[in-house]
Write a protein that holds these residues in place. Structure first.
Motif, PDB file in Angstrom:
ATOM      1  N   TYR A 185      43.351  16.589 -29.295  1.00 31.22           N
ATOM      2  CA  TYR A 185      42.980  15.206 -29.596  1.00 31.22           C
ATOM      3  C   TYR A 185      41.540  14.935 -29.164  1.00 31.22           C
ATOM      4  O   TYR A 185      40.770  14.314 -29.891  1.00 31.22           O
ATOM      5  N   GLY A 186      41.185  15.398 -27.995  1.00 32.14           N
ATOM      6  CA  GLY A 186      39.817  15.218 -27.503  1.00 32.14           C
ATOM      7  C   GLY A 186      38.803  15.885 -28.404  1.00 32.14           C
ATOM      8  O   GLY A 186      37.751  15.319 -28.711  1.00 32.14           O
ATOM      9  N   PHE A 187      39.109  17.091 -28.839  1.00 32.93           N
ATOM     10  CA  PHE A 187      38.210  17.812 -29.738  1.00 32.93           C
ATOM     11  C   PHE A 187      38.040  17.060 -31.051  1.00 32.93           C
ATOM     12  O   PHE A 187      36.923  16.870 -31.536  1.00 32.93           O
ATOM     13  N   TYR A 188      39.143  16.606 -31.639  1.00 31.32           N
ATOM     14  CA  TYR A 188      39.045  15.914 -32.920  1.00 31.32           C
ATOM     15  C   TYR A 188      38.367  14.552 -32.789  1.00 31.32           C
ATOM     16  O   TYR A 188      37.630  14.135 -33.684  1.00 31.32           O
ATOM     17  N   GLY A 230      26.382  18.945 -25.776  1.00 29.08           N
ATOM     18  CA  GLY A 230      27.561  19.600 -25.190  1.00 29.08           C
ATOM     19  C   GLY A 230      28.596  19.929 -26.247  1.00 29.08           C
ATOM     20  O   GLY A 230      29.217  21.000 -26.213  1.00 29.08           O
ATOM     21  N   TYR A 231      28.773  19.035 -27.205  1.00 31.96           N
ATOM     22  CA  TYR A 231      29.701  19.301 -28.312  1.00 31.96           C
ATOM     23  C   TYR A 231      29.236  20.529 -29.098  1.00 31.96           C
ATOM     24  O   TYR A 231      30.038  21.394 -29.446  1.00 31.96           O
ATOM     25  N   PHE A 273      35.004  13.677 -34.758  1.00 31.87           N
ATOM     26  CA  PHE A 273      34.874  12.471 -35.575  1.00 31.87           C
ATOM     27  C   PHE A 273      33.654  11.667 -35.145  1.00 31.87           C
ATOM     28  O   PHE A 273      32.891  11.171 -35.980  1.00 31.87           O
ATOM     29  N   GLY A 274      33.450  11.532 -33.842  1.00 31.89           N
ATOM     30  CA  GLY A 274      32.299  10.777 -33.342  1.00 31.89           C
ATOM     31  C   GLY A 274      30.971  11.380 -33.752  1.00 31.89           C
ATOM     32  O   GLY A 274      30.058  10.674 -34.198  1.00 31.89           O
TER      33      GLY A 274
END
Length: 147
Positions: A14-17, A136-137, A21-22
């Motif tokens: 969930y955090g990755f998605y 970081g992403y 999305f952001g």
């Protein structure tokens, strides 16, 4: 223990998605905005004062440069989406994300008056600082491509 491990994995997904999305939303939104005269003039001082990009204004108009940046941002956003389906794109996508956000973070050091003091506290255009998270992403994308 298995339930905790699975919920942590689900939480990580969930955090990755959400992060994906952001980043996609921001790149698409800003990429589209680069096609406006307002944004072309807003980014001109950043690009014109950077040693890697200042030469562009000798060759191209402010709007053309801004539009090129917009196209790059939109293409990288689309690559991010495609990399969700095609894992082999993650390496190239991560490189693109890292280049974009390293470049924008470097404006903090190359643009006049970007760092200043207000009441003894150093302040800047805080909008650019969000790029630390996006960098970081990009690094995470590169790491996930090597798995």
């Amino acid at each position: 223990m298995t339930q905790t491990k699975n919920s942590m994995t689900l939480s990580s997904q969930y955090g990755f998605y959400m992060s994906t999305f952001g980043v996609v939303l921001l790149l698409l939104w800003l990429g589209i905005f680069k096609f406006t005269a307002t944004e072309a003039m807003a980014i001109k001082p950043l690009i014109a004062n950077h040693p890697l990009s200042s030469w562009l204004y000798r060759l191209l108009s402010a709007q053309t440069i801004s539009s090129i940046v917009g196209v790059i941002e939109i293409l990288v956003a689309l690559l991010i989406l495609l990399s969700l389906k095609f894992n082999q794109l993650r390496k190239y996508t991560g490189i693109g994300v890292c280049i974009i956000f390293t470049m924008t973070l470097s404006y903090l050091f190359t643009s006049p008056n970007m760092l200043r003091y207000v009441d003894g506290v150093p302040v800047t255009d805080f909008f650019i600082l969000k790029d630390i998270l996006f960098l970081g992403y990009g690094i995470n994308l590169l790491q996930s491509a090597n798995k």
